[in-house]
Design a protein around this motif. Structure first.
Motif, PDB file in Angstrom:
ATOM      1  N   SER A   1      23.133 -12.409  16.805  1.00  0.00           N
ATOM      2  CA  SER A   1      24.658 -12.610  16.569  1.00  0.00           C
ATOM      3  C   SER A   1      25.376 -11.550  17.310  1.00  0.00           C
ATOM      4  O   SER A   1      24.852 -10.482  17.651  1.00  0.00           O
ATOM      5  N   ASP A   2      26.538 -11.865  17.574  1.00  0.00           N
ATOM      6  CA  ASP A   2      27.555 -10.790  17.995  1.00  0.00           C
ATOM      7  C   ASP A   2      28.965 -11.067  17.974  1.00  0.00           C
ATOM      8  O   ASP A   2      29.388 -12.131  18.082  1.00  0.00           O
ATOM      9  N   ILE A   3      29.539  -9.974  17.500  1.00  0.00           N
ATOM     10  CA  ILE A   3      31.000  -9.934  17.084  1.00  0.00           C
ATOM     11  C   ILE A   3      31.856  -8.729  17.226  1.00  0.00           C
ATOM     12  O   ILE A   3      30.927  -7.570  17.085  1.00  0.00           O
TER      13      ILE A   3
ATOM     14  N   GLY B   1      32.671 -13.863  28.551  1.00  0.00           N
ATOM     15  CA  GLY B   1      31.598 -14.291  27.709  1.00  0.00           C
ATOM     16  C   GLY B   1      30.216 -14.426  28.036  1.00  0.00           C
ATOM     17  O   GLY B   1      30.069 -14.405  29.465  1.00  0.00           O
ATOM     18  N   HIS B   2      29.344 -14.519  27.272  1.00  0.00           N
ATOM     19  CA  HIS B   2      27.720 -14.683  27.646  1.00  0.00           C
ATOM     20  C   HIS B   2      27.247 -15.487  26.526  1.00  0.00           C
ATOM     21  O   HIS B   2      27.542 -15.717  25.449  1.00  0.00           O
ATOM     22  N   GLY B   3      26.288 -16.254  26.987  1.00  0.00           N
ATOM     23  CA  GLY B   3      25.396 -17.047  26.003  1.00  0.00           C
ATOM     24  C   GLY B   3      24.611 -16.185  25.238  1.00  0.00           C
ATOM     25  O   GLY B   3      24.466 -14.829  25.582  1.00  0.00           O
TER      26      GLY B   3
ATOM     27  N   THR C   1      28.020 -19.368  22.868  1.00  0.00           N
ATOM     28  CA  THR C   1      28.356 -18.402  23.874  1.00  0.00           C
ATOM     29  C   THR C   1      29.684 -17.380  23.269  1.00  0.00           C
ATOM     30  O   THR C   1      29.957 -17.968  22.335  1.00  0.00           O
ATOM     31  N   SER C   2      29.748 -16.333  23.608  1.00  0.00           N
ATOM     32  CA  SER C   2      30.667 -15.242  23.182  1.00  0.00           C
ATOM     33  C   SER C   2      31.981 -15.655  23.825  1.00  0.00           C
ATOM     34  O   SER C   2      31.870 -15.991  24.815  1.00  0.00           O
ATOM     35  N   VAL C   3      32.882 -15.164  23.207  1.00  0.00           N
ATOM     36  CA  VAL C   3      34.222 -15.493  23.795  1.00  0.00           C
ATOM     37  C   VAL C   3      34.917 -14.071  23.426  1.00  0.00           C
ATOM     38  O   VAL C   3      35.326 -13.774  22.499  1.00  0.00           O
ATOM     39  N   GLU C   4      35.121 -13.045  24.329  1.00  0.00           N
ATOM     40  CA  GLU C   4      35.540 -11.718  24.032  1.00  0.00           C
ATOM     41  C   GLU C   4      36.217 -10.790  25.082  1.00  0.00           C
ATOM     42  O   GLU C   4      35.851  -9.952  25.670  1.00  0.00           O
ATOM     43  N   PRO C   5      37.340 -11.635  25.438  1.00  0.00           N
ATOM     44  CA  PRO C   5      38.154 -10.687  26.196  1.00  0.00           C
ATOM     45  C   PRO C   5      38.673  -9.357  25.837  1.00  0.00           C
ATOM     46  O   PRO C   5      38.582  -9.070  24.399  1.00  0.00           O
TER      47      PRO C   5
ATOM     48  N   ILE D   1      38.029  -8.579  21.036  1.00  0.00           N
ATOM     49  CA  ILE D   1      37.996  -9.348  20.012  1.00  0.00           C
ATOM     50  C   ILE D   1      36.852 -10.552  20.516  1.00  0.00           C
ATOM     51  O   ILE D   1      37.226 -11.096  21.475  1.00  0.00           O
ATOM     52  N   GLU D   2      35.961 -10.685  19.596  1.00  0.00           N
ATOM     53  CA  GLU D   2      34.477 -11.441  20.212  1.00  0.00           C
ATOM     54  C   GLU D   2      34.241 -12.369  18.918  1.00  0.00           C
ATOM     55  O   GLU D   2      33.822 -11.841  17.954  1.00  0.00           O
ATOM     56  N   ASP D   3      34.021 -13.671  19.417  1.00  0.00           N
ATOM     57  CA  ASP D   3      33.624 -14.698  18.432  1.00  0.00           C
ATOM     58  C   ASP D   3      32.329 -15.227  19.156  1.00  0.00           C
ATOM     59  O   ASP D   3      32.431 -15.238  20.333  1.00  0.00           O
TER      60      ASP D   3
HETATM   61 ZN    ZN Z   1      29.108 -10.110  23.428  1.00  0.00          ZN
END
Ligand code: ZN
Ligand code: ZN
Length: 360
Positions: free
Chosen positions: A234-236, A298-300, A325-329, A341-343
């Motif tokens: 996981s990645d946050i 983002g990345h998978g 995938t992540s969404v992290e601008p 901020i990353e979800d």
């Molecule tokens: Zn990430």
């Protein structure tokens, strides 16, 4: 669900069905994540041979018992010298066209394998096969999604502790260590990557290594962490401020959050990785901070922390249902700091399900 064994059998069968089109008799799988994905085997050494019917896992004596347990869909071959074991398996399969993963074999390994297969009668030749297992891994099956949800939940709980533990005087390193210990307490195998805690000016570096910097009043603090569970990552990322936020922080945070929410609202199956990236990048650029957002949106994630698809200005990918995938601008301002901020989201036909639940 995904008992590794049955999932392994189905996943390997999908590879088998592509061999003709790939122009090879068998595929050798050297990549660790690919090996685990197809077979269920978690050991650190071993090579799979996938034929149209044959499924062989060549490993050494350290792993034979484990391999037979974890990879019931495979014939486990114990070989003191893996190269000999592989050559025997290729010969037994009657294969002369042997596919291999160029991204996962060293040049020295390739030369040895080529020489050894050339000695067989009939001689077998090697052909590079590009990312065939990775392409299969990019959309997650229900068993994988269930594990990812659990890994995300652990990361959410750890991030709640980060929010409670950030205070002036705490060093980045002490906080990162505590967060990684919390992950393990909550059932993770460990961190999916080295935890990032970046405070004050350090937060201007997207991948800062936590050091002895002490968090001070009013500084932005970027915390980026992930839990590894049953092999999955996981990645946050959340950005905090110790004490009262100043005007700059409030403005930059609101901008990043708007961009992040816009991307989550717009991403769905069928859009390109570039279009997905633009959903977050355009509002940041419109506010004059385009040059301060120097990485992809983002990345998978899956068995590896960085997988396809890529959400970036150079992406060649198209998003499909079942991708995670992540969404992290982020915005990074030298000497001031940064906000990211990353979800993690699950891509669906008509939008996304945001897996990450931590407040933002
Ligand atoms: Zn990430
Ligand atoms: Zn991250």
């Amino acid at each position: 669900m995904s008992s590794a064994g049955s999932a392994g059998g189905n996943r390997a069968a999908r590879v088998s069905s592509q061999l003709d089109d790939l122009g090879v008799d068998v595929l050798l799988v050297h990549g660790a994540a690919n090996r685990r994905y197809l077979s269920g085997f978690t050991g650190s050494a071993g090579v799979l041979l996938i034929g149209s019917e044959r499924r062989v896992l060549v490993t050494d004596f350290r792993y034979t018992v484990q391999a037979r347990e974890q990879a019931p869909a495979f014939d486990v071959v114990e070989a003191a010298e893996p190269l000999d074991g592989l050559a025997d398996a290729v010969a037994a399969a009657g294969a002369t066209r042997v596919g291999f993963e160029p991204e996962h074999v060293t040049y020295a390994g390739f030369q040895k394998l080529e020489a050894r297969l050339g000695e067989l009668t009939p001689a077998a030749g090697l052909a590079p096969v590009d990312r065939v297992v990775e392409r299969q891994r990019v959309t997650k099956d229900p068993g994988e999604t269930a594990i990812l949800r659990e890994a995300v939940s652990i990361a959410d709980q750890v991030m709640a502790r980060a929010a409670a533990w950030i205070e002036p005087g705490v060093t980045e390193r002490a906080l990162a260590n505590r967060l990684e210990a919390a992950m393990r307490d909550l059932g993770a195998e460990g961190p999916a990557f080295d935890t990032i805690v970046a405070a004050g000016p350090n937060a201007a570096m997207a991948h800062h290594q936590p050091g002895n910097h002490r968090i001070a009043q009013g500084e932005p603090v970027i915390v980026d962490l992930g839990a590894r569970l049953k092999g999955y990552c996981s990645d946050i990322t959340r950005t905090f401020v110790a004490g009262a936020a100043d005007e700059t922080f409030r403005r930059i945070y609101a901008l990043v959050l708007d961009a992040q929410l816009a991307a989550e609202a717009g991403i769905r199956a069928g859009i390109s990785g570039r279009a997905a990236d633009a959903l977050a990048r355009d509002p940041i650029a419109a506010a004059g901070h385009g040059n301060d957002f120097g990485h992809g949106t983002g990345h998978g994630v899956g068995l590896e922390i960085h997988e396809s698809p890529r959400l970036s200005t150079r992406s060649e990918d198209t998003l499909a249902a079942g991708m995670v995938t992540s969404v992290e601008p982020g915005i990074y301002i030298p000497e001031w700091g940064g906000v990211r901020i990353e979800d993690l989201v699950l891509v669906q036909d008509d939008g996304v399900e945001v897996l990450t639940q931590a407040p933002k």
